[in-house]
Design an enzyme around this catalytic site. Structure first.
Site, short mmCIF file in Angstrom:
data_model
loop_
_atom_site.label_atom_id
_atom_site.label_comp_id
_atom_site.label_asym_id
_atom_site.label_seq_id
_atom_site.Cartn_x
_atom_site.Cartn_y
_atom_site.Cartn_z
N LYS A 327 0.87 -1.38 0.25
CA LYS A 327 0.16 0.17 -0.03
C LYS A 327 0.89 1.30 -0.06
O LYS A 327 1.27 1.61 1.01
CB LYS A 327 -0.77 0.14 1.23
CG LYS A 327 -1.99 1.06 1.23
CD LYS A 327 -2.81 1.12 2.30
CE LYS A 327 -3.92 2.07 2.34
NZ LYS A 327 -3.56 3.37 1.94
N LYS A 499 -7.46 -3.04 3.25
CA LYS A 499 -6.40 -2.60 3.43
C LYS A 499 -5.79 -3.04 5.02
O LYS A 499 -6.66 -2.95 5.83
CB LYS A 499 -6.21 -1.13 3.20
CG LYS A 499 -7.22 -0.38 4.36
CD LYS A 499 -7.26 1.13 3.91
CE LYS A 499 -8.60 1.94 4.59
NZ LYS A 499 -8.74 3.20 4.30
P1 ATP Z 1 -6.15 5.47 3.20
O1 ATP Z 1 -6.47 6.66 4.06
O2 ATP Z 1 -5.93 4.14 3.81
O3 ATP Z 1 -5.17 5.68 2.03
P2 ATP Z 1 -8.26 5.84 1.39
O4 ATP Z 1 -9.83 6.40 1.95
O5 ATP Z 1 -7.70 7.01 0.70
O6 ATP Z 1 -7.53 5.16 2.66
P3 ATP Z 1 -8.77 3.22 0.61
O7 ATP Z 1 -9.59 2.69 -0.71
O8 ATP Z 1 -9.58 2.94 1.97
O9 ATP Z 1 -8.53 4.80 0.29
O10 ATP Z 1 -7.61 2.71 0.65
C1 ATP Z 1 -6.77 2.32 -0.43
C2 ATP Z 1 -5.90 3.45 -1.10
O11 ATP Z 1 -4.56 3.41 -0.97
C3 ATP Z 1 -6.31 3.73 -2.67
O12 ATP Z 1 -7.14 4.65 -2.67
C4 ATP Z 1 -5.06 4.00 -3.11
O13 ATP Z 1 -4.91 5.60 -3.20
C5 ATP Z 1 -3.89 3.64 -2.10
N1 ATP Z 1 -3.18 2.36 -2.56
C6 ATP Z 1 -1.88 2.21 -2.49
N2 ATP Z 1 -1.37 1.21 -2.99
C7 ATP Z 1 -2.36 0.45 -3.29
C8 ATP Z 1 -2.57 -0.65 -4.21
N3 ATP Z 1 -1.48 -1.64 -4.43
N4 ATP Z 1 -4.17 -1.12 -4.55
C9 ATP Z 1 -4.84 -0.31 -4.18
N5 ATP Z 1 -4.81 0.96 -3.64
C10 ATP Z 1 -3.41 1.41 -3.25
#
Ligand code: ATP
Length: 632
Positions: A327, A499
């Site tokens: 991530k 995640k």
């Molecule tokens: P967070 O605050 O944890 O970043 P978020 O609300 O921005 O969460 P989520 O969909 O909950 O978004 O968490 C996944 C986020 O992590 C994605 O939106 C993306 O921006 C990021 N990310 C980083 N690496 C990856 C990956 N390998 N696959 C998918 N998403 C990824």
């Protein structure tokens, strides 16, 4: 259509909480709308000036509105402000002002939906010197042609604060109801209700029920077939203008139709277009809608998992196999490529191509395929210093000049993890296994600003743990776990992508209000009122106040930003447009009647501002409930 028709519906929508009633109100509006107004109507009913993918910003604050009201009515700005203070809401204030004014003047021309839309477009398009006064005149023109109540909703729309509780799901359901109710059919035929129970046949024997009814009404029926899904054909019998079906199937057909409308919206991010196609071309037209290059789609989001075991439980497909990826902590990007044209969009569907020319070139070098849409995380990465903090990267998004210098100062790499479209074919209905392997096959590994995300497929918990540890050792935020057999669902937070991060769960919340400080901090806004999202209604619900944990620098920065978003002032308190999203840590979630969400956060503190998020990304009330449940 006259704007007054829409206003009547706004009032009805405001006065009911029932989703069924709301759907009914919106669908009637769609049915009665002239075809040329459907597009506008589908946006305005959600309080949006434009379809989301166009990413147009009105850029209107309360100061401009006050000037516009003054210009339209001839009332001094000071008086407008006074009325605003009095009423507490600028929309309510303008209603009174226009009402008083109308007693003295004759009504001017009638306000129509197309005039409203035309002026909103001109407002968004106004740029450069003189754009402010142009915007004022355009709003003033609308207010000048409006009846008192109309003026109220014009002001609320322009301030992007309609507050009538209409979310995405309601518009989708209303489109189904307006344009396809004859497909769902009537539950009555000549006064005779046809349900499984009434004809006394087991619900399991749906086929027989169909035959039975068909025999009974045979002479007067005409069989029509509609292909409603990929996996089968639903048969409907038309009788003297009314379509008939067996009641047991009503829900199923309705759900399928909702799925079709939702899919059309997912691929277009445009309810205006969906409503138009539904009305003109029906189900078939909607099914033919597809992703278009350079029109960004909303991204699929993940849920949070608390442990590796839970994560595997959630995403493991056959024999517990799951895909694990690093991530990365950066900016989610969706990159569209057609030949040598490349555009980069954020998850808020904003275009940031100009800020990252080196990524544009790297994508052209790394991908030979003519047409693709890929998704990845854009990360600040310096080969000498390693990963750069997110704050540095966000500077690159804001910078519109001297880009060359920034490329050297803040180098970036994009880690690709998904393929959404390739050479005329949408891949969102394909499973991740297919999407990932296709993505792998089309990346030429020649440019290191474009990389594939670190990816491991395993069902082995130990291997997964070491992968997780490796990600953390390399300073990544954590890992993502994904179900390999699932499709891509635009705009959804799906349970089959999760995640896993070592930190305590934080919440992304919108700042919807604040208070002017005291003493040394009197010029700064503090004590921020936070809100989560009620997904059903699309409304933000307060969940507490965050008053500690800021440095002076942060307060000043937040104040500068929030000042332009004030929509209402009441003594020391202000109400704000919910544009600023913050990541908030807290000790505990408590039940509380004091806030609209029914919950309050104990000791909330600011972790960071989430500049790349919009109101649609705010954590939901359901999530709060879930976290609250877990605590106890
Ligand atoms: P967070 O605050 O944890 O970043 P978020 O609300 O921005 O969460 P989520 O969909 O909950 O978004 O968490 C996944 C986020 O992590 C994605 O939106 C993306 O921006 C990021 N990310 C980083 N690496 C990856 C990956 N390998 N696959 C998918 N998403 C990824």
């Amino acid at each position: 259509m006259d704007y007054s028709e829409l206003v009547k519906s706004y009032k009805k929508l405001e006065s009911t909480q029932s989703t069924l009633e709301k759907t009914e109100i919106i669908s009637k509006l769609f049915i009665n709308s002239p075809k040329e107004d459907l597009d506008t109507l589908a946006h305005l009913i959600r309080g949006k000036a434009f379809s989301e993918w166009k990413n147009l910003d009105l850029g209107i604050g309360k100061k401009l509105i006050i000037k516009a009201i003054s210009k339209a009515t001839g009332i001094k700005e000071e008086k407008v402000k006074k009325e605003w203070k009095n009423k507490g809401d600028l929309g309510d204030a303008v209603e009174v002002i226009v009402k008083n004014k109308k007693q003295q003047t004759l009504t001017t021309k009638k306000l129509t939906l197309s005039l409203v839309q035309e002026n909103l477009e001109k407002i968004a398009g106004a740029e450069g010197s003189g754009s402010q006064s142009k915007k004022i005149s355009l709003i003033a023109e609308l207010i000048g042609s409006a009846e008192p109540e109309e003026a109220k909703y014009i002001v609320r729309t322009v301030l992007e604060n309609l507050r009538i509780g209409v979310g995405e799901g309601l518009v989708r359901d209303a489109i189904v109801k307006a344009f396809f109710s004859e497909l769902i059919g009537l539950s009555e035929l000549d006064g005779y209700e046809i349900t499984g129970q009434q004809v006394g046949i087991d619900k399991q024997l749906l086929g027989s029920i169909s035959e039975y009814r068909l025999n009974k009404v045979k002479e007067k029926t005409e069989l029509i077939e509609i292909d409603l899904s990929d996996d089968g054909i639903s048969k409907l019998w038309k009788k003297e203008g009314a379509d008939v079906f067996i009641t047991d199937r009503k829900k199923e057909i309705e759900d399928r139709l909702k799925g079709i409308v939702q899919h059309a919206y997912d691929v277009s991010t445009d309810f205006g277009e969906v409503a138009e196609v539904a009305s003109k071309k029906g189900v078939q037209g909607l099914r033919e809608m597809d992703i278009e290059l350079f029109r960004p789609i909303r991204v699929m989001l993940a849920q949070k998992s608390d442990s590796m075991e839970d994560a595997f439980e959630a995403v493991g497909s056959e024999e517990g196999l799951a895909a694990l990826e690093y991530k990365y902590d950066g900016i989610r990007v969706q990159i569209h490529k057609e030949g040598s044209d490349v555009k980069i969009f954020t998850r808020r569907l904003e275009e940031i191509t100009d800020q990252f020319p080196e990524i544009v070139n790297a994508i052209k070098d790394s991908i030979d395929e003519e047409e693709v849409i890929v998704e990845g995380e854009l990360v600040g990465f310096d080969p000498q210093k390693g990963y750069l903090p997110f704050q540095k990267l966000s500077k690159r998004i804001k910078r519109k000049y001297n880009i060359r210098e920034m490329i050297e100062k803040i180098p970036v790499t994009v880690y690709l993890f998904d393929l959404i479209y390739c050479n005329g074919n949408s891949l969102i209905r394909q499973n991740l296994r297919i999407r990932w392997s296709k993505l792998n096959s089309l990346i030429n590994k020649i440019d290191n600003s474009v990389e594939l995300a670190s990816h491991l497929e395993t069902s082995d918990l130990d291997k997964a743990q070491s992968f997780y540890q490796k990600a953390l050792d390399e300073n990544q935020e954590g890992i993502m776990l994904k179900n390999l057999s699932k499709r891509y669902k635009p705009g959804s937070r799906v349970g089959y992508m999760v995640k896993l991060k070592p930190v305590m769960e934080t919440l992304d919340l919108a700042i919807i209000g604040a208070e002017w400080g005291e003493g040394r901090r009197r010029d700064w806004l503090g004590s921020y009122k936070l809100a989560c999202m009620n997904k059903e209604t699309g409304e933000l619900k307060s969940i507490g106040k965050m008053a500690t944990g800021f440095t002076d620098e942060q307060l000043e920065e937040l104040t500068n930003k929030l000042e332009d978003m004030i929509i209402q002032e009441d003594g020391r308190s202000v109400k704000l447009k919910p544009k600023v999203i913050v990541e908030v840590a807290y000790e505990e979630i408590q039940e509380s009647p004091k806030y609209e969400s029914g919950y309050a956060l104990r000791f909330p503190r600011l972790v960071a501002e989430r500049e790349t998020l919009g109101t649609g990304d705010v954590d939901t009330l359901d999530r709060i409930r879930e976290l609250y449940g877990k605590q106890s």
